[in-house]
Scaffold this motif. Structure first.
Motif, PDB file in Angstrom:
ATOM      1  N   TRP A  90      18.122   7.476  58.604  1.00 49.60           N
ATOM      2  CA  TRP A  90      16.742   7.575  59.077  1.00 49.60           C
ATOM      3  C   TRP A  90      15.896   6.382  58.660  1.00 49.60           C
ATOM      4  CZ3 TRP A  90      17.360  10.634  62.757  1.00 49.60           C
ATOM      5  CH2 TRP A  90      18.123  11.789  62.657  1.00 49.60           C
ATOM      6  N   SER A  91      16.153   5.872  57.503  1.00 47.67           N
ATOM      7  CA  SER A  91      15.331   4.741  57.056  1.00 47.67           C
ATOM      8  C   SER A  91      15.584   3.510  57.909  1.00 47.67           C
ATOM      9  CB  SER A  91      15.599   4.444  55.584  1.00 47.67           C
ATOM     10  OG  SER A  91      16.953   4.146  55.390  1.00 47.67           O
ATOM     11  N   ALA A  94      13.946   4.178  61.194  1.00 49.09           N
ATOM     12  CA  ALA A  94      12.487   4.064  61.051  1.00 49.09           C
ATOM     13  C   ALA A  94      12.037   2.614  61.029  1.00 49.09           C
ATOM     14  CB  ALA A  94      12.029   4.781  59.779  1.00 49.09           C
ATOM     15  N   ASP A 102      10.684   7.568  58.012  1.00 48.57           N
ATOM     16  CA  ASP A 102      12.008   8.176  58.142  1.00 48.57           C
ATOM     17  C   ASP A 102      11.903   9.701  58.182  1.00 48.57           C
ATOM     18  OD1 ASP A 102      11.195   8.304  55.546  1.00 48.57           O
ATOM     19  OD2 ASP A 102      13.086   7.650  54.667  1.00 48.57           O
TER      20      ASP A 102
END
Length: 346
Positions: A90-91, A94, A102
DNA sequence: AACTTCAACAACCGCCATTGG
DNA sequence: CCCAATGGCGGTTGTTGAAGT
């Protein structure tokens, strides 16, 4: 003895943040910054909160330019495409969506996007296939759509989104900037993806996840903030290079990036050197590959992707190439020393 | 109106990597 | 080199409010 807790659990407030707490934290950080120490921050700011909680609140809600609310189709596309490629990183995802966190993206995926995807799937395939268990490959993203392709024989996504059908989630991601995967931290490894169509085809000639990526350069899969491709002597070049972070922090994540087509009938070469010309590390390794025997598991053995990283790690730590993890000379490095790469050739 | 269910999202938890003494 | 402290990440849980009964 276990790890010491990061804060005194008994004396910290938990639960939702009040507007007063928000303004205290915001004011303090705007005035003094984080000081590089979140643990000490709440006390200085007069907050009865855990440092981690402050950090999360700031990053996910209070910091400037945070975007809340509806995700655009464009954002949907990016999320789905990246998820299909790298799984629940997710990071990293993001980092490609300015203003999104995220946490936001994770929530959005779990509550909406995933369901949207499932709703569009044919009845028989609505249940997401089971993903490789951790004992098989603990580093594989738990919800990797690449795995989904494998497990479902590749038919799941195509039947959801045939190529003729326009769906925002799985259009090619040619629009994603070339510095995809560039984190907004000091490490600026980046990724560009490319492939030729045959290379990434699945064994059963069904669709490959990589078909959603627009080929940038034939036969090339590269991870790095700039496109540098070294050719083999015969002129062919099928290269993957990975940014420093992928190697140092998420080394096993390499497996996640292994397209199916690489699992069989492809040789790999690992090369180290500095950016423009291979240094000794690279030469040594090239020599190792051209004259010596490749590590076990490199040729024609499946599942190659599972074995590959172990072999890479073995190579890196072997005397022939030096300790690549700690000796940056053994990586390709750009002038800012942020772009260390590992490359694979077939 | 009261209760239940569900969706959305904020926050927490635990693990792992990195850093610095 | 070791180890504790810290940061960062991803998975999970808790809270809240809207919708349904």
């Amino acid at each position: 003895m276990g790890r010491a807790p990061c804060c005194d659990k008994a004396n910290v407030k938990k639960g939702p943040w009040s507007p007063e707490e928000d303004s205290k934290l915001k004011e303090y950080i705007e005035k003094y910054g984080t000081g590089g120490n979140w643990i000490a921050l709440p006390q200085k700011a007069g907050l009865k909160r855990c440092g981690k909680s402050c950090r999360l609140r700031w990053l996910n809600y209070l910091r400037p330019n945070i975007k809340h609310g509806e995700f655009s189709d464009e954002e949907d596309r990016i999320i789905c495409s990246l998820f299909a490629s790298i799984g629940s990183r997710w990071s990293i995802i993001a980092a490609q969506l300015p203003g999104r966190t995220d946490n936001d993206i994770k929530n959005y995926w779990n509550t909406k996007l995933k369901k949207k995807l499932m709703a569009m799937a044919p009845q028989s395939q609505r249940k997401l296939p089971s993903f490789p268990s951790s004992h098989q490959n603990p580093s594989l993203p738990s919800h990797s759509l690449s795995s989904l392709f494998k497990d479902s024989g590749g038919s799941f996504i195509t039947s959801c989104y045939p190529s003729t059908k326009s769906f925002p989630g799985f259009d090619p991601i040619s629009h994603i900037s070339s510095n995809i995967f560039t984190s907004n931290t000091s490490s600026s490894s980046a990724v560009s993806l490319a492939t030729n169509s045959t290379l990434f085809q699945t064994q059963d000639s069904l669709v490959s996840p990589m078909q959603f990526y627009q080929p940038v350069k034939e036969n090339l899969l590269m991870f790095g903030s700039e496109a540098s491709c070294s050719s083999n002597s015969d002129g062919s070049c099928s290269q993957m290079s990975y940014g420093r972070d992928q190697i140092k922090q998420e080394d096993m994540g390499l497996q996640s990036y292994m397209p199916n087509g690489f699992e069989e009938n492809h040789k790999f070469m690992l090369s180290y050197g500095n950016n423009s010309n291979n240094n000794n590390g690279g030469e040594n390794l090239n020599q190792y590959w051209t004259t010596g025997k490749p590590p076990n598991g490199y040729f024609g053995e499946t599942p190659l992707a599972f074995d590959l990283m172990e072999d890479v790690k073995q190579l890196i730590s072997s005397s022939s190439v030096g300790n690549g993890y700690n000796n940056s000379n053994n990586f390709l490095i750009d002038e800012n020393k942020t772009q260390e790469k590992v490359m694979f050739y077939n």
